[in-house]
Design an enzyme around this catalytic site. Structure first.
Site, PDB file in Angstrom:
ATOM      1  N   GLU A   2       0.825  -1.221   0.000  1.00 22.59           N
ATOM      2  CA  GLU A   2       0.000   0.000   0.000  1.00 22.59           C
ATOM      3  C   GLU A   2       0.854   1.263   0.000  1.00 22.59           C
ATOM      4  O   GLU A   2       0.519   2.248  -0.658  1.00 22.59           O
ATOM      5  CB  GLU A   2      -0.951  -0.035   1.209  1.00 22.59           C
ATOM      6  CG  GLU A   2      -1.991  -1.143   1.035  1.00 22.59           C
ATOM      7  CD  GLU A   2      -2.941  -1.283   2.201  1.00 22.59           C
ATOM      8  OE1 GLU A   2      -2.465  -1.586   3.304  1.00 22.59           O
ATOM      9  OE2 GLU A   2      -4.160  -1.071   2.007  1.00 22.59           O
TER      10      GLU A   2
ATOM     11  N   GLU B 286      -3.870  -9.603   3.846  1.00 25.46           N
ATOM     12  CA  GLU B 286      -4.648  -9.219   5.027  1.00 25.46           C
ATOM     13  C   GLU B 286      -5.765 -10.202   5.368  1.00 25.46           C
ATOM     14  O   GLU B 286      -6.086 -10.403   6.534  1.00 25.46           O
ATOM     15  CB  GLU B 286      -5.241  -7.808   4.831  1.00 25.46           C
ATOM     16  CG  GLU B 286      -4.245  -6.672   5.035  1.00 25.46           C
ATOM     17  CD  GLU B 286      -3.460  -6.320   3.775  1.00 25.46           C
ATOM     18  OE1 GLU B 286      -3.425  -7.130   2.822  1.00 25.46           O
ATOM     19  OE2 GLU B 286      -2.858  -5.227   3.755  1.00 25.46           O
TER      20      GLU B 286
HETATM   21  C1  3H9 Z   1      -1.490  -5.026   7.046  1.00 23.14           C
HETATM   22  O1  3H9 Z   1      -0.525  -4.689   6.440  1.00 23.14           O
HETATM   23  C2  3H9 Z   1      -2.697  -4.159   7.274  1.00 23.14           C
HETATM   24  C3  3H9 Z   1      -2.740  -2.978   6.345  1.00 23.14           C
HETATM   25  O2  3H9 Z   1      -3.441  -3.311   5.156  1.00 23.14           O
HETATM   26  C4  3H9 Z   1      -3.533  -1.859   6.938  1.00 23.14           C
HETATM   27  C5  3H9 Z   1      -3.050  -1.278   8.218  1.00 23.14           C
HETATM   28  C6  3H9 Z   1      -3.810  -0.034   8.637  1.00 23.14           C
HETATM   29  N1  3H9 Z   1       4.491  -7.451  11.703  1.00 23.14           N
HETATM   30  O3  3H9 Z   1       7.609 -15.485   9.076  1.00 23.14           O
HETATM   31  P1  3H9 Z   1       8.984 -15.302   9.542  1.00 23.14           P
HETATM   32  C7  3H9 Z   1       7.921 -11.240  12.161  1.00 23.14           C
HETATM   33  S1  3H9 Z   1      -1.571  -6.529   7.790  1.00 23.14           S
HETATM   34  C8  3H9 Z   1       5.211  -7.824  12.761  1.00 23.14           C
HETATM   35  O4  3H9 Z   1       9.520 -16.247  10.560  1.00 23.14           O
HETATM   36  P2  3H9 Z   1       9.850 -15.680   6.823  1.00 23.14           P
HETATM   37  C9  3H9 Z   1       7.545 -12.679  12.504  1.00 23.14           C
HETATM   38  O5  3H9 Z   1       6.624 -12.730  13.558  1.00 23.14           O
HETATM   39  C10 3H9 Z   1       0.015  -7.236   7.528  1.00 23.14           C
HETATM   40  N2  3H9 Z   1       6.083  -8.861  12.757  1.00 23.14           N
HETATM   41  O6  3H9 Z   1      10.024 -15.205   8.333  1.00 23.14           O
HETATM   42  C11 3H9 Z   1       8.893 -13.244  12.874  1.00 23.14           C
HETATM   43  O7  3H9 Z   1       9.164 -12.843  14.194  1.00 23.14           O
HETATM   44  P3  3H9 Z   1      10.011 -13.775  15.196  1.00 23.14           P
HETATM   45  C12 3H9 Z   1       0.142  -7.827   6.187  1.00 23.14           C
HETATM   46  C13 3H9 Z   1       6.202  -9.537  11.608  1.00 23.14           C
HETATM   47  O8  3H9 Z   1      11.055 -15.230   6.128  1.00 23.14           O
HETATM   48  C14 3H9 Z   1       9.851 -12.507  11.934  1.00 23.14           C
HETATM   49  O9  3H9 Z   1       9.150 -11.344  11.503  1.00 23.14           O
HETATM   50  N3  3H9 Z   1       1.402  -8.544   6.105  1.00 23.14           N
HETATM   51  C15 3H9 Z   1       5.473  -9.198  10.471  1.00 23.14           C
HETATM   52  O10 3H9 Z   1       9.467 -17.103   6.780  1.00 23.14           O
HETATM   53  C16 3H9 Z   1      10.234 -13.311  10.722  1.00 23.14           C
HETATM   54  O11 3H9 Z   1       9.061 -13.814  10.106  1.00 23.14           O
HETATM   55  C17 3H9 Z   1       1.481  -9.844   6.379  1.00 23.14           C
HETATM   56  O12 3H9 Z   1       0.503 -10.491   6.687  1.00 23.14           O
HETATM   57  C18 3H9 Z   1       4.578  -8.093  10.530  1.00 23.14           C
HETATM   58  N4  3H9 Z   1       3.851  -7.712   9.478  1.00 23.14           N
HETATM   59  O13 3H9 Z   1       8.610 -14.877   6.254  1.00 23.14           O
HETATM   60  C19 3H9 Z   1       2.835 -10.463   6.254  1.00 23.14           C
HETATM   61  N5  3H9 Z   1       5.789 -10.062   9.477  1.00 23.14           N
HETATM   62  O14 3H9 Z   1      11.345 -13.908  14.510  1.00 23.14           O
HETATM   63  C20 3H9 Z   1       3.077 -11.452   7.355  1.00 23.14           C
HETATM   64  C21 3H9 Z   1       6.699 -10.900   9.990  1.00 23.14           C
HETATM   65  O15 3H9 Z   1      10.021 -12.996  16.450  1.00 23.14           O
HETATM   66  N6  3H9 Z   1       4.409 -11.990   7.336  1.00 23.14           N
HETATM   67  N7  3H9 Z   1       6.960 -10.592  11.280  1.00 23.14           N
HETATM   68  O16 3H9 Z   1       9.236 -15.065  15.256  1.00 23.14           O
HETATM   69  C22 3H9 Z   1       4.792 -13.004   6.517  1.00 23.14           C
HETATM   70  O17 3H9 Z   1       4.041 -13.472   5.686  1.00 23.14           O
HETATM   71  C23 3H9 Z   1       6.167 -13.560   6.698  1.00 23.14           C
HETATM   72  O18 3H9 Z   1       6.584 -13.271   7.998  1.00 23.14           O
HETATM   73  C24 3H9 Z   1       7.214 -12.978   5.719  1.00 23.14           C
HETATM   74  C25 3H9 Z   1       8.632 -13.480   6.140  1.00 23.14           C
HETATM   75  C26 3H9 Z   1       6.896 -13.491   4.316  1.00 23.14           C
HETATM   76  C27 3H9 Z   1       7.247 -11.481   5.753  1.00 23.14           C
END
Ligand code: 3H9
Length: 695
Positions: A105, A125
């Site tokens: 976004e 999301e």
């Molecule tokens: C959004 O954006 C809403 C908006 O539209 C509107 C807002 C107003 N936040 O998965 P991993 C942490 S909703 C905080 O093990 P990978 C995760 O917990 C969001 N922390 O690595 C982990 O922590 P820890 C939309 C986050 O390489 C560490 O990072 N976005 C976030 O296998 C490593 O992650 C998503 O839904 C976050 N957003 O995968 C994306 N993302 O080491 C969600 C990750 O302490 N994330 N962490 O356990 C993912 O899909 C995967 O984490 C990603 C990396 C592909 C990024």
């Protein structure tokens, strides 16, 4: 400038870099930092264009999920995107790694987008029970069209850079690093005098039959609300001026933020990662495992072998005869052909896996040098003990010896090996190369580095690994036995198996317990019932025989074309088998029971109460380490709907006092079965929740 956002001016270009490891989530500090940087760059006469980029492995992975559920802090993300878009100087997003959710976004708020070839973009999301809430529902369809925009947001699946370019999400793919890509595009924009270009200024997306689309998406989501709400937000983009559409998106986003489904999904997101945390294994190194032996090449063994091959390991499958060995090879190759067809592996990888990495043998000596053996033979204690005694003799020192038993006593199996410390339970779920769950069963003498090896293997195979202690059925199958039993009770008392399956699928499971039994084959549970009867049922336990009668009639489920349902070749699913209710009526009559009606709500109340009560015992006894571990087992192994978070998250959201009160009411009819779990009673008395035990 802030700690997480820095700005460097190179000639006439401001390079604005986000450095918020590990994935540049848009925390309040990042949002503020970006806001300030854009404002400073805009007022700095030296700057003519800006490039936003991410440090480390991603552009931006989205809003900071850890902030969800807390009061939102300014600057809000939608305002930040609007602020960037309103810049009087062109802003370029230079993307690499992932740009997800709020990350995409921010990029859509920029005037130009360039990505590296390996970049991925998406709006996941819905997987968190939300819709995009910072303008994507309004901007994306303006760029890519109504249907394509809805599809991307409803699926939640990211697309690669080439697809993003084709769709029009990014303007260019650059062949350098993000900084160089961004600078090159910024210079081109300035040289060609292209100026800022707001996505919001593009024409509104075309109208479609919104109600039909909403209904279709809602149906497909099996009760999940957020994907259908994407359709309503895009409808607003089509029908309202941009600013009002943005307002409508925000309203829907904030409503969903308050929903139980959002809480359930976020519990699942963090839970999936939390189960890997094992404080007692800190600093313990896993043993190496390049070469794995699998004993037994049936459906389960072949699935395990396939999973290991797909993860790049060498595999030797042991079978008893040459015919069985050929059949096992056929199964593994069939599984790998499926992976090849779906594009998960290349032809070269397929050839390497089948011709180099896979070997079959009928001689135990072939396992002498493997690093780990996973036994997947017939579920019989004597057979397993013989296998482990043999493995104890022939395997090299330090090899991990794993059993895939789904309910037998791993202590006993371990003792038979003569080297119990090397033994562990690795309980896969069928088909093992597809199902995400791995129960890692730790017995009294499993060495710590063997447990660490179990988790390392799970990670390598892409599984969600959950640690379990030894008991009949470990975590998942023990809970399954509890809700299967309550299903039988309800059938005896008046509900039909079809009523129960319908209530359970309406709750969000992909299948009810009876359709599931058809899939597994009725003979498995039949054998277990016979064993239990021989051992003697506990006092007061209820027994149902209607399924035995189906088995006696040869109606053993899908493989027989008939079980609880009748299956026709070429058709998906079945229709209720009319014989079932005759057998049920006979069983009720033999037990002198008068059937009564059950509402769907009552069915679910009892089904879930049984699940929660047994799960509470499992946590209390230390079979599961934390409530979240139970939740992840049910989510990844048993089809529990992700948006409810798992049985214990669901219980917390319902209120534990309510569930205990139900159990106490049911206990008046059947005190043996419905004895409240002590942990549940304790939590209610202390006014606490299961979540308080997650640490
Ligand atoms: C959004 O954006 C809403 C908006 O539209 C509107 C807002 C107003 N936040 O998965 P991993 C942490 S909703 C905080 O093990 P990978 C995760 O917990 C969001 N922390 O690595 C982990 O922590 P820890 C939309 C986050 O390489 C560490 O990072 N976005 C976030 O296998 C490593 O992650 C998503 O839904 C976050 N957003 O995968 C994306 N993302 O080491 C969600 C990750 O302490 N994330 N962490 O356990 C993912 O899909 C995967 O984490 C990603 C990396 C592909 C990024």
């Amino acid at each position: 400038m802030s700690e997480v956002v820095s700005m460097r001016i190179e000639g006439s270009i401001a390079l604005i870099t986000i450095a918020n490891p590990p994935v540049n989530a848009l925390s309040q500090a990042v949002r503020q930092g970006l806001w300030d940087a854009v404002t400073q760059a805009e007022t700095n006469p030296q700057v003519q264009a800006m490039v936003i980029l991410g440090d480390g492995r991603a552009f931006i992975a989205g809003a900071d999920i850890k902030e969800f559920g807390k009061p939102p802090q300014q600057p809000h993300l939608p305002d930040l995107c609007t602020r960037i878009e309103a810049s009087i100087k062109p802003v370029i997003a230079a993307m690499h790694g992932v740009s997800l959710g709020g990350g995409l976004e921010v990029a859509l708020g920029c005037h130009y987008r360039i990505a590296t070839a390996t970049a991925k973009v998406g709006l996941p999301e819905v997987n968190l029970g939300l819709i995009p809430g910072a303008g994507a529902t309004q901007r994306l369809p303006r760029l890519v069209g109504t249907e394509a925009g809805i599809d991307l947001m409803v699926s939640g699946r990211p697309v690669d850079a080439a697809k993003a370019l084709e769709m029009g999400i990014v303007d260019e793919i650059g062949d350098a690093d993000p900084r160089a890509n961004g600078l090159a595009l910024a210079h081109a924009v300035l040289d060609e005098n292209r100026g800022p270009r707001a996505v919001s200024a593009l024409p509104a997306p075309a109208a479609i039959d919104w109600d039909a689309k909403y209904d279709a998406v809602l149906n497909k989501g099996r009760g999940q609300i957020s994907p259908a709400q994407v359709v309503r937000a895009v409808q607003a983009a089509s029908e309202l001026p941009f600013a009002q559409g943005l307002k409508r998106e925000r309203e829907i986003f904030l409503e969903l933020m308050q929903s139980d489904q959002r809480q359930g999904m976020i519990h699942a997101f963090f839970g999936e990662r939390a189960v890997a945390t094992q404080p007692d294994l800190k600093g313990i190194e896993a043993r190496g495992f390049d070469h794995i032996g699998v004993i037994g090449g049936g459906t389960m063994g072949a699935g395990i072998a396939t999973a290991a091959l797909l993860a790049g390991l060498s595999v030797t499958v042991l079978e008893m005869t040459h015919e069985a060995s050929d059949a096992a090879r056929g199964r593994v190759i069939g599984n790998l052909q499926g992976a090849l067809k779906r594009g998960k592996i290349s032809q070269a990888q397929f050839t390497k896996m089948t011709e180099e990495a896979l070997t079959l043998s009928t001689d135990y000596a072939a396992l002498a040098q493997v690093d780990m053996v996973i036994e997947a033979v017939f579920e019989n204690m004597d057979v397993k003990k013989q296998v482990f005694a043999k493995l104890g003799e022939i395997c090299k020192a330090g090899a991990v010896l794993a059993t895939n038993t789904s309910y037998l006593d791993v202590n006993e199996i371990a003792a038979a090996s003569g080297r119990a410390e090397d033994v562990i339970g690795l309980h896969f779920f069928s088909p093992a190369h597809v199902m995400k769950l791995l129960e890692i069963v730790v017995h009294d003498h499993t060495a710590k580095d063997v447990i660490a090896t179990g988790f390392a293997l799970g990670k390598r195979l892409g599984k969600v690994s959950v640690r379990a202690g030894v008991c009949d059925g470990f975590i998942g199958n023990r809970i399954l036995a509890a809700y299967r039993a309550v299903s039988d009770h309800m059938v005896l008392d008046g509900a039909s198996p079809f009523d129960i399956d319908r209530a359970v699928t309406d709750f969000g499971f992909p299948m009810g317990p009876f359709a599931m039994t058809d899939l597994a084959g009725l003979d498995i549970a039949w054998a277990a019932r016979k064993r239990r009867r021989v051992a003697g049922l506990p006092e007061g336990a209820r027994d149902a025989t209607y399924a035995d009668k189906l088995c006696e009639a040869g109606q053993l489920g899908q493989k027989a074309g008939k079980g609880f349902y009748t299956y026709e070749a070429g058709k998906r699913g079945g229709t209720p088998n009319p014989a079932v209710m005759d057998f049920v009526s006979q069983d009720r009559a033999e037990q002198g029971l008068t059937p009564r009606g059950f509402t769907q709500d009552e069915i679910i109340d009892r089904y879930m109460a049984a699940m929660v009560n047994e799960a509470a015992r499992i946590v209390d006894e230390g079979i599961a380490q934390r409530p979240v571990d139970v939740d992840m087992v049910m989510l990844f192994g048993y089809g529990f709907p992700r948006y409810h978070g798992g049985p214990l998250k669901w219980a917390d959201l319902q209120g534990l006092d309510k569930i205990l009160a139900r159990i106490e009411t049911y206990a008046k009819e059947n005190p043996q079965y419905w004895e409240p779990a002590p942990l549940l009673v304790k939590l209610v008395a202390e006014g606490r929740r299961f979540a308080d035990l997650n640490g």
